[in-house]
Design a protein around this motif. Sequence first.
Motif, PDB file in Angstrom:
ATOM      1  N   ALA A  28      -1.191 -27.801  25.034  1.00 32.30           N
ATOM      2  CA  ALA A  28      -1.937 -28.572  24.046  1.00 32.30           C
ATOM      3  C   ALA A  28      -1.351 -28.379  22.647  1.00 32.30           C
ATOM      4  O   ALA A  28      -1.286 -29.327  21.847  1.00 32.30           O
ATOM      5  CB  ALA A  28      -3.411 -28.184  24.066  1.00 32.30           C
ATOM      6  N   GLY A  29      -0.928 -27.155  22.336  1.00 30.14           N
ATOM      7  CA  GLY A  29      -0.358 -26.880  21.020  1.00 30.14           C
ATOM      8  C   GLY A  29       0.940 -27.619  20.792  1.00 30.14           C
ATOM      9  O   GLY A  29       1.169 -28.205  19.721  1.00 30.14           O
ATOM     10  N   ILE A  30       1.828 -27.620  21.780  1.00 32.57           N
ATOM     11  CA  ILE A  30       3.100 -28.342  21.658  1.00 32.57           C
ATOM     12  C   ILE A  30       2.844 -29.837  21.529  1.00 32.57           C
ATOM     13  O   ILE A  30       3.461 -30.526  20.701  1.00 32.57           O
ATOM     14  CB  ILE A  30       4.001 -28.032  22.872  1.00 32.57           C
ATOM     15  CG1 ILE A  30       4.466 -26.573  22.820  1.00 32.57           C
ATOM     16  CG2 ILE A  30       5.208 -28.969  22.906  1.00 32.57           C
ATOM     17  CD1 ILE A  30       5.197 -26.113  24.062  1.00 32.57           C
ATOM     18  N   ALA A  31       1.913 -30.361  22.330  1.00 34.74           N
ATOM     19  CA  ALA A  31       1.590 -31.792  22.255  1.00 34.74           C
ATOM     20  C   ALA A  31       1.084 -32.167  20.870  1.00 34.74           C
ATOM     21  O   ALA A  31       1.414 -33.245  20.344  1.00 34.74           O
ATOM     22  CB  ALA A  31       0.562 -32.148  23.317  1.00 34.74           C
ATOM     23  N   SER A  32       0.307 -31.287  20.257  1.00 34.82           N
ATOM     24  CA  SER A  32      -0.262 -31.589  18.938  1.00 34.82           C
ATOM     25  C   SER A  32       0.799 -31.673  17.851  1.00 34.82           C
ATOM     26  O   SER A  32       0.569 -32.278  16.800  1.00 34.82           O
ATOM     27  CB  SER A  32      -1.301 -30.531  18.555  1.00 34.82           C
ATOM     28  OG  SER A  32      -0.681 -29.277  18.290  1.00 34.82           O
ATOM     29  N   ASP A  53       9.134 -26.241  27.795  1.00 35.38           N
ATOM     30  CA  ASP A  53       8.486 -25.003  28.214  1.00 35.38           C
ATOM     31  C   ASP A  53       7.320 -24.652  27.299  1.00 35.38           C
ATOM     32  O   ASP A  53       7.411 -24.783  26.076  1.00 35.38           O
ATOM     33  CB  ASP A  53       9.503 -23.864  28.220  1.00 35.38           C
ATOM     34  CG  ASP A  53       8.956 -22.622  28.905  1.00 35.38           C
ATOM     35  OD1 ASP A  53       8.349 -22.767  29.974  1.00 35.38           O
ATOM     36  OD2 ASP A  53       9.129 -21.511  28.354  1.00 35.38           O
ATOM     37  N   ALA A  54       6.226 -24.244  27.903  1.00 37.05           N
ATOM     38  CA  ALA A  54       5.038 -23.817  27.160  1.00 37.05           C
ATOM     39  C   ALA A  54       4.593 -22.456  27.672  1.00 37.05           C
ATOM     40  O   ALA A  54       5.017 -22.010  28.741  1.00 37.05           O
ATOM     41  CB  ALA A  54       3.916 -24.841  27.333  1.00 37.05           C
ATOM     42  N   THR A  55       3.739 -21.793  26.901  1.00 38.96           N
ATOM     43  CA  THR A  55       3.283 -20.467  27.308  1.00 38.96           C
ATOM     44  C   THR A  55       2.407 -20.520  28.547  1.00 38.96           C
ATOM     45  O   THR A  55       2.267 -19.522  29.256  1.00 38.96           O
ATOM     46  CB  THR A  55       2.496 -19.802  26.163  1.00 38.96           C
ATOM     47  OG1 THR A  55       1.438 -20.684  25.753  1.00 38.96           O
ATOM     48  CG2 THR A  55       3.395 -19.493  24.984  1.00 38.96           C
TER      49      THR A  55
END
Length: 334
Positions: free
Chosen positions: A36-40, A166-168
């Motif tokens: 969600a953070g990367i998308a934002s 890649d995301a956490t």
Amino acid sequence: MKTNTLKQIALAAFLCVGLAACSSDDNNTTTDNSIAGIASRTSNLSTLVSALNKTGLTATLSGSGTFTVFAPTNDAFNAFLTANGFANLDAVPVPVLKNILLNHVIGTEIPSSALPAATYASTLSPINTTANAPTISMFVQKSGNVVTINGGPANKGTTVATADIDATNGVIHVVNDVIAIPTLVNHVVANPDFDTLQAVVTSTSGAFGDQSAVLSALNGITAAAPATLFAPNNAAFTAATTGSGFAVGATAAQVTKVLQYHVTAAGNVRSNQLTNNQSVPMITSPVQNTTVVLGSGTVDIQDSASNLARVFQADIQCSNGVIHGVQRVLQPQL
């Protein structure tokens, strides 16, 4: 003079401590690298972010867990809204939007390098609101660097535009289409191993005759009254329609009966709901039954001629029913 000097030293020490504390606070600021953070922070995923916020899924995709998200771009959402007659994102009912979004999420992390040539995965989109409802299947293909979902855009699926962000808490694959929740027909079309079945069902002339009524019936199956389809693979049709196969020379009406003998209107019957010697009514007219034969880790469907059709791919979950791939064409009483 000495007093002023001491005051200056004390003031300087105070300022140093304050600056150090500020510096420490700045260093403790962390970037949200969840899905969600990367998308934002990704400009062409802003509509996806709005959709996640609207449906309450932002917390899920920013929290713990491991996910694979096929993330539609803004253009993909705009096309989806236009095609479905929605003026904007707010016009989409929240339950509908939530199920569509969950149809883009798998509950494990799958980088593109880990994908085989073809596989099924379970999304997080439930078929209904009952507790522990089955979730919709996704058919994923990989050819070279091209990853295709549910047969591609022509079949209301998509292809991956940008893989492996890649995301956490997992990985993002950006896609250029909103993936529709697949029907029985969509999942038959998506899998090349069902190409002959597709050809027979969509036939309007030639060796198989006009089967448009069968196709119309399959397209008319709804989520409120789901069906179960036993889908023969290509090799099964080759065996049935060549050499000494039972369907060699079958009339169009007989082909229709064969197709109907693979569909039960008994509901969404998954493999764990099948029992040994269970009699399953098929939609032939008059109704003809098949029989479930359970072995040690195997499921076979016995037809009217006592032939056994082995289930090789169980529980392909669709919006309006479930598909079990079988290795033999079921033979009804013609």
